[in-house]
Motif scaffolding. Structure first.
Motif, PDB file in Angstrom:
ATOM      1  N   ALA A  69       0.825  -1.205   0.000  1.00 47.39           N
ATOM      2  CA  ALA A  69       0.000   0.000   0.000  1.00 47.39           C
ATOM      3  C   ALA A  69       0.862   1.260   0.000  1.00 47.39           C
ATOM      4  CB  ALA A  69      -0.939  -0.009   1.208  1.00 47.39           C
ATOM      5  N   SER A  70       1.940   1.263   0.780  1.00 49.44           N
ATOM      6  CA  SER A  70       2.805   2.451   0.808  1.00 49.44           C
ATOM      7  C   SER A  70       3.534   2.621  -0.521  1.00 49.44           C
ATOM      8  CB  SER A  70       3.786   2.387   1.968  1.00 49.44           C
ATOM      9  OG  SER A  70       4.602   1.265   1.856  1.00 49.44           O
ATOM     10  N   ARG A  71       3.971   1.505  -1.146  1.00 52.56           N
ATOM     11  CA  ARG A  71       4.597   1.615  -2.479  1.00 52.56           C
ATOM     12  C   ARG A  71       3.601   2.145  -3.503  1.00 52.56           C
ATOM     13  NH1 ARG A  71       6.616  -3.571  -1.200  1.00 52.56           N
ATOM     14  NH2 ARG A  71       5.057  -4.474  -2.583  1.00 52.56           N
ATOM     15  N   GLU A  72       2.365   1.701  -3.411  1.00 53.37           N
ATOM     16  CA  GLU A  72       1.331   2.155  -4.356  1.00 53.37           C
ATOM     17  C   GLU A  72       1.038   3.643  -4.167  1.00 53.37           C
ATOM     18  OE1 GLU A  72      -1.622   1.937  -7.365  1.00 53.37           O
ATOM     19  OE2 GLU A  72       0.155   0.773  -6.884  1.00 53.37           O
ATOM     20  N   ARG A  73       0.993   4.112  -2.924  1.00 57.67           N
ATOM     21  CA  ARG A  73       0.774   5.547  -2.684  1.00 57.67           C
ATOM     22  C   ARG A  73       1.905   6.374  -3.289  1.00 57.67           C
ATOM     23  NH1 ARG A  73      -1.254   3.686   2.220  1.00 57.67           N
ATOM     24  NH2 ARG A  73       0.777   3.807   3.214  1.00 57.67           N
ATOM     25  N   ILE A  74       3.142   5.921  -3.130  1.00 55.73           N
ATOM     26  CA  ILE A  74       4.294   6.632  -3.695  1.00 55.73           C
ATOM     27  C   ILE A  74       4.192   6.659  -5.214  1.00 55.73           C
ATOM     28  CG2 ILE A  74       6.799   6.489  -4.011  1.00 55.73           C
ATOM     29  CD1 ILE A  74       6.896   5.353  -1.111  1.00 55.73           C
ATOM     30  N   ARG A  75       3.779   5.528  -5.816  1.00 56.85           N
ATOM     31  CA  ARG A  75       3.648   5.455  -7.270  1.00 56.85           C
ATOM     32  C   ARG A  75       2.568   6.418  -7.777  1.00 56.85           C
ATOM     33  NH1 ARG A  75       0.710   3.543 -11.284  1.00 56.85           N
ATOM     34  NH2 ARG A  75      -0.950   2.893  -9.886  1.00 56.85           N
ATOM     35  N   PHE A  79       2.973   9.616 -10.242  1.00 57.71           N
ATOM     36  CA  PHE A  79       2.143   9.658 -11.450  1.00 57.71           C
ATOM     37  C   PHE A  79       1.417  11.000 -11.556  1.00 57.71           C
ATOM     38  CE2 PHE A  79      -1.693   8.244 -13.809  1.00 57.71           C
ATOM     39  CZ  PHE A  79      -1.076   7.640 -14.894  1.00 57.71           C
ATOM     40  N   ASN A  80       0.822  11.453 -10.456  1.00 60.38           N
ATOM     41  CA  ASN A  80       0.098  12.728 -10.453  1.00 60.38           C
ATOM     42  C   ASN A  80       1.034  13.918 -10.646  1.00 60.38           C
ATOM     43  OD1 ASN A  80      -2.398  11.499 -10.163  1.00 60.38           O
ATOM     44  ND2 ASN A  80      -2.308  11.572  -7.934  1.00 60.38           N
ATOM     45  N   VAL A  81       2.246  13.856 -10.085  1.00 58.35           N
ATOM     46  CA  VAL A  81       3.229  14.921 -10.279  1.00 58.35           C
ATOM     47  C   VAL A  81       3.613  15.010 -11.752  1.00 58.35           C
ATOM     48  CG1 VAL A  81       5.630  15.578  -9.793  1.00 58.35           C
ATOM     49  CG2 VAL A  81       4.115  14.908  -7.925  1.00 58.35           C
ATOM     50  N   ALA A  82       3.794  13.851 -12.398  1.00 55.76           N
ATOM     51  CA  ALA A  82       4.144  13.843 -13.822  1.00 55.76           C
ATOM     52  C   ALA A  82       3.026  14.463 -14.661  1.00 55.76           C
ATOM     53  CB  ALA A  82       4.418  12.415 -14.280  1.00 55.76           C
ATOM     54  N   PHE A  83       1.779  14.162 -14.350  1.00 52.37           N
ATOM     55  CA  PHE A  83       0.664  14.769 -15.080  1.00 52.37           C
ATOM     56  C   PHE A  83       0.601  16.282 -14.839  1.00 52.37           C
ATOM     57  CE2 PHE A  83      -1.251  10.652 -16.042  1.00 52.37           C
ATOM     58  CZ  PHE A  83      -1.771  10.910 -17.301  1.00 52.37           C
ATOM     59  N   LEU A  99      -8.057  19.982 -15.977  1.00 50.97           N
ATOM     60  CA  LEU A  99      -8.212  18.964 -17.011  1.00 50.97           C
ATOM     61  C   LEU A  99      -8.069  17.580 -16.390  1.00 50.97           C
ATOM     62  CD1 LEU A  99      -5.946  20.489 -19.809  1.00 50.97           C
ATOM     63  CD2 LEU A  99      -8.431  20.525 -19.724  1.00 50.97           C
ATOM     64  N   SER A 100      -8.830  16.637 -16.955  1.00 51.73           N
ATOM     65  CA  SER A 100      -8.659  15.251 -16.498  1.00 51.73           C
ATOM     66  C   SER A 100      -7.380  14.680 -17.109  1.00 51.73           C
ATOM     67  CB  SER A 100      -9.858  14.403 -16.907  1.00 51.73           C
ATOM     68  OG  SER A 100      -9.888  14.248 -18.309  1.00 51.73           O
ATOM     69  N   LYS A 101      -6.967  13.519 -16.633  1.00 45.32           N
ATOM     70  CA  LYS A 101      -5.742  12.902 -17.144  1.00 45.32           C
ATOM     71  C   LYS A 101      -5.871  12.557 -18.621  1.00 45.32           C
ATOM     72  CE  LYS A 101      -4.421  11.221 -12.651  1.00 45.32           C
ATOM     73  NZ  LYS A 101      -4.438  10.114 -11.720  1.00 45.32           N
ATOM     74  N   ILE A 102      -7.010  12.060 -19.023  1.00 47.02           N
ATOM     75  CA  ILE A 102      -7.196  11.725 -20.438  1.00 47.02           C
ATOM     76  C   ILE A 102      -7.215  12.989 -21.294  1.00 47.02           C
ATOM     77  CG2 ILE A 102      -9.723  11.637 -20.357  1.00 47.02           C
ATOM     78  CD1 ILE A 102      -7.481   9.258 -22.343  1.00 47.02           C
ATOM     79  N   GLU A 103      -7.783  14.065 -20.777  1.00 40.32           N
ATOM     80  CA  GLU A 103      -7.770  15.339 -21.519  1.00 40.32           C
ATOM     81  C   GLU A 103      -6.337  15.869 -21.648  1.00 40.32           C
ATOM     82  OE1 GLU A 103     -12.173  17.167 -20.411  1.00 40.32           O
ATOM     83  OE2 GLU A 103     -10.494  17.482 -19.022  1.00 40.32           O
ATOM     84  N   ILE A 104      -5.550  15.732 -20.608  1.00 45.07           N
ATOM     85  CA  ILE A 104      -4.147  16.158 -20.664  1.00 45.07           C
ATOM     86  C   ILE A 104      -3.406  15.363 -21.732  1.00 45.07           C
ATOM     87  CG2 ILE A 104      -1.961  16.194 -19.390  1.00 45.07           C
ATOM     88  CD1 ILE A 104      -3.622  16.790 -16.849  1.00 45.07           C
ATOM     89  N   LEU A 105      -3.611  14.049 -21.771  1.00 42.79           N
ATOM     90  CA  LEU A 105      -2.942  13.216 -22.763  1.00 42.79           C
ATOM     91  C   LEU A 105      -3.377  13.566 -24.183  1.00 42.79           C
ATOM     92  CD1 LEU A 105      -2.983   9.737 -20.994  1.00 42.79           C
ATOM     93  CD2 LEU A 105      -1.035  11.261 -21.323  1.00 42.79           C
ATOM     94  N   ARG A 106      -4.668  13.749 -24.385  1.00 45.70           N
ATOM     95  CA  ARG A 106      -5.165  14.091 -25.730  1.00 45.70           C
ATOM     96  C   ARG A 106      -4.649  15.458 -26.167  1.00 45.70           C
ATOM     97  NH1 ARG A 106     -11.161  11.767 -24.635  1.00 45.70           N
ATOM     98  NH2 ARG A 106     -10.715   9.635 -25.257  1.00 45.70           N
ATOM     99  N   LEU A 107      -4.634  16.415 -25.250  1.00 44.30           N
ATOM    100  CA  LEU A 107      -4.125  17.745 -25.566  1.00 44.30           C
ATOM    101  C   LEU A 107      -2.626  17.691 -25.869  1.00 44.30           C
ATOM    102  CD1 LEU A 107      -4.823  20.740 -25.825  1.00 44.30           C
ATOM    103  CD2 LEU A 107      -4.390  20.983 -23.388  1.00 44.30           C
ATOM    104  N   ALA A 108      -1.893  16.861 -25.145  1.00 45.26           N
ATOM    105  CA  ALA A 108      -0.460  16.712 -25.395  1.00 45.26           C
ATOM    106  C   ALA A 108      -0.214  16.117 -26.778  1.00 45.26           C
ATOM    107  CB  ALA A 108       0.178  15.835 -24.319  1.00 45.26           C
ATOM    108  N   ILE A 109      -1.000  15.137 -27.181  1.00 43.74           N
ATOM    109  CA  ILE A 109      -0.867  14.541 -28.509  1.00 43.74           C
ATOM    110  C   ILE A 109      -1.130  15.588 -29.591  1.00 43.74           C
ATOM    111  CG2 ILE A 109      -1.923  12.880 -30.107  1.00 43.74           C
ATOM    112  CD1 ILE A 109      -2.384  11.069 -27.624  1.00 43.74           C
ATOM    113  N   CYS A 110      -2.191  16.361 -29.417  1.00 44.09           N
ATOM    114  CA  CYS A 110      -2.513  17.407 -30.396  1.00 44.09           C
ATOM    115  C   CYS A 110      -1.423  18.470 -30.448  1.00 44.09           C
ATOM    116  CB  CYS A 110      -3.857  18.055 -30.060  1.00 44.09           C
ATOM    117  SG  CYS A 110      -5.253  16.970 -30.316  1.00 44.09           S
ATOM    118  N   TYR A 111      -0.898  18.848 -29.294  1.00 42.18           N
ATOM    119  CA  TYR A 111       0.126  19.889 -29.249  1.00 42.18           C
ATOM    120  C   TYR A 111       1.431  19.404 -29.897  1.00 42.18           C
ATOM    121  CZ  TYR A 111       2.882  23.763 -27.340  1.00 42.18           C
ATOM    122  OH  TYR A 111       3.683  24.860 -27.198  1.00 42.18           O
TER     123      TYR A 111
END
Length: 121
Positions: A69-75, A79-83, A99-111
């Motif tokens: 559980a502690s490893r998963e929290r760190i992960r 992950f959220n810091v990277a987004f 923006l949601s995570k999927i919106e961030i990814l789609r916007l990054a692809i378009c950009y």
């Protein structure tokens, strides 16, 4: 203190023949329990566990679950810091729009495709 003439008292741990010796117990096995070729006791009652079953039992311990559980929290935090860092690099109107995570990814692809187009021209 004992004088040199007095014999030592009979202590249970000092006896040469222990209780186990009197039972003719070998390597922790009970009388009549099967013994393998190396003289080690084989358990009749405990089944041989597969690798998967051993893994399941190990993962069922509280210590393992807590560590996982502690490893998963760190992960998830990483992950959220990277987004969040990716979000800062993308142009949006208004700039502070959530923006949601999927919106961030789609916007990054378009950009990225827009930047490639600008470089090609």
């Amino acid at each position: 203190m004992l004088s040199p003439e007095q014999p030592e008292p009979e202590l249970p741990w000092a006896q040469t023949n222990s209780f186990l010796d009197t039972l003719n117990v070998q390597c922790g096995s009970a009388p009549g329990e099967p013994v393998d070729e190396q003289g080690k006791a084989r358990s009749v009652h405990a089944p041989v566990l597969s690798r998967e079953e051993k893994r399941r039992r190990r993962r069922a311990t509280a210590k393992y679950r807590s560590a996982h559980a502690s490893r998963e929290r760190i992960r998830v935090v990483a992950f959220n810091v990277a987004f969040a860092e990716l979000r800062k690099l993308l142009p949006t109107l208004p700039p502070d729009k959530k923006l949601s995570k999927i919106e961030i990814l789609r916007l990054a692809i378009c950009y990225i495709s827009y930047l490639n187009h600008v470089l090609d021209v």
